[in-house]
Design a protein around this motif. Sequence first.
Motif, PDB file in Angstrom:
ATOM      1  N   ILE A   4       0.859  -1.181   0.000  1.00  0.00           N
ATOM      2  CA  ILE A   4       0.000   0.000   0.000  1.00  0.00           C
ATOM      3  C   ILE A   4       0.892   1.226   0.000  1.00  0.00           C
ATOM      4  N   CYS A   6       0.709   5.694  -0.243  1.00  0.00           N
ATOM      5  CA  CYS A   6      -0.170   6.863  -0.265  1.00  0.00           C
ATOM      6  C   CYS A   6       0.645   8.127  -0.038  1.00  0.00           C
ATOM      7  N   ILE A  35      -4.023   6.255  -3.606  1.00  0.00           N
ATOM      8  CA  ILE A  35      -3.784   4.978  -2.927  1.00  0.00           C
ATOM      9  C   ILE A  35      -3.540   3.884  -3.957  1.00  0.00           C
ATOM     10  N   GLY A  37      -2.909  -0.366  -3.662  1.00  0.00           N
ATOM     11  CA  GLY A  37      -2.862  -1.474  -2.713  1.00  0.00           C
ATOM     12  C   GLY A  37      -3.132  -2.797  -3.374  1.00  0.00           C
ATOM     13  N   GLY A 319      -0.801   0.252  12.064  1.00  0.00           N
ATOM     14  CA  GLY A 319      -1.184   1.092  10.945  1.00  0.00           C
ATOM     15  C   GLY A 319      -0.338   2.340  10.842  1.00  0.00           C
ATOM     16  N   ARG A 333      -5.560   6.586   7.224  1.00  0.00           N
ATOM     17  CA  ARG A 333      -4.837   5.470   7.825  1.00  0.00           C
ATOM     18  C   ARG A 333      -4.816   4.268   6.891  1.00  0.00           C
ATOM     19  N   ALA A 334      -3.759   3.486   7.025  1.00  0.00           N
ATOM     20  CA  ALA A 334      -3.622   2.208   6.333  1.00  0.00           C
ATOM     21  C   ALA A 334      -3.225   1.172   7.370  1.00  0.00           C
ATOM     22  N   ASP A 335      -4.031   0.126   7.523  1.00  0.00           N
ATOM     23  CA  ASP A 335      -3.850  -0.849   8.595  1.00  0.00           C
ATOM     24  C   ASP A 335      -3.545  -2.233   8.049  1.00  0.00           C
ATOM     25  N   LEU A 346      -5.884  -6.124   5.137  1.00  0.00           N
ATOM     26  CA  LEU A 346      -5.491  -4.744   4.890  1.00  0.00           C
ATOM     27  C   LEU A 346      -6.738  -3.877   4.786  1.00  0.00           C
ATOM     28  N   SER A 347      -6.704  -2.710   5.385  1.00  0.00           N
ATOM     29  CA  SER A 347      -7.803  -1.750   5.231  1.00  0.00           C
ATOM     30  C   SER A 347      -7.225  -0.348   5.224  1.00  0.00           C
ATOM     31  N   PHE A 348      -7.912   0.569   4.558  1.00  0.00           N
ATOM     32  CA  PHE A 348      -7.519   1.973   4.607  1.00  0.00           C
ATOM     33  C   PHE A 348      -8.770   2.841   4.595  1.00  0.00           C
TER      34      PHE A 348
END
Length: 354
Positions: A4, A6, A35, A37, A319, A333-335, A346-348
């Motif tokens: 990911i 950003c 972004i 990913g 994150g 945020r990117a977790d 993965l989540s953002f």
Amino acid sequence: MVLIACAALAVAGESGVAKENAPEEDFQRYSVVPILGYTEETEFQVGVMALLFLKSDEAAGKVPEIGLTAYGSTRGQLQLQLEPYYYMFHDRVSIWGLLKYQDWVAGYYGRGNDPDIDVFTNFNRKKFQFGTKVESRVGLPSTLKYGIEVHAEYTEIDFEQGEIEDLPDEHSGWRNGVGYLFGFDSRDNINWTRHGFLVQWQQMFYSDRLGDYTFDVESLDLRVYSSLSKTTTTAVGFLWQRADGDVPFDMLAGPDGICRFRGVESLYFGDNQAVIMQAELRQYIWWRLGAHFFFEGGKSGRYFSELVRNDWHRSIGAGALLGLNLKQTLFARADISWVDFDHLGLSFYVRQAF
């Protein structure tokens, strides 16, 4: 998950610490976050998050904003979202809106608390959604609030051939509802809360007089925040959800995968009731950069007694935070999370998870 990336662009507020009395020309008007990913759910994903900030009518008032999110994937997924926030009457009234279009491929893992990550059936979902929420403190002490929410959604769902044979009804059509909320909210800031409490009860009622299905959902949201230092904050959250009636399978109680129990597909484990617990340590580092570490647990069940007996799903993760507007302490945020100590997720998103 493998990647990911950003970056943020802003017209003002580049310093690491925002000034209390910043001159008018330092007002930040927008931020843009591109972004890139990759996840197993989406394959390669490309998108952009943009925020337009509007000047408040009051000198020390909260800054209204309009958020725009657009992203797609090499799996043929697409989502477009417009999300405005506005504040009135000395910030005692807040108005949130949502306009979203989604053309998405997702996995259905079955109903209940014990899914197999390798056994699923894909479904295609096309959704057009409108929503608005109005929260007010007018006539009450500043820590108490009440509000109403309206939800209107048209969805078309088609299941593909897959490994799960006992598939639910698609519940395609209109899901329209209205609800209320009451809460105690002493948070000092909703974007990066350094201290305070939130206790909120909410119910939403969907009716076939307004749409095609009749059901209701309710939730109890508890959160506690504390500062360890000027740049370090702890956050603890508890969420209980319940859904009853002719509930669409994609609106059952369970994780959303972005804010509550991050890194899984929405409703990876879902049923009539669910509970999710979260703990997080947030650290501002330097310039526009920050980080956090978190632990999350969750489970679902058809009845409360079953919910209590079922085993917990667990997740640990970390994150990266990127400041979009430091004066408003607004971060993207990117977790990355390790779900059930078995697979990565993965989540953002814009804003903190809770």
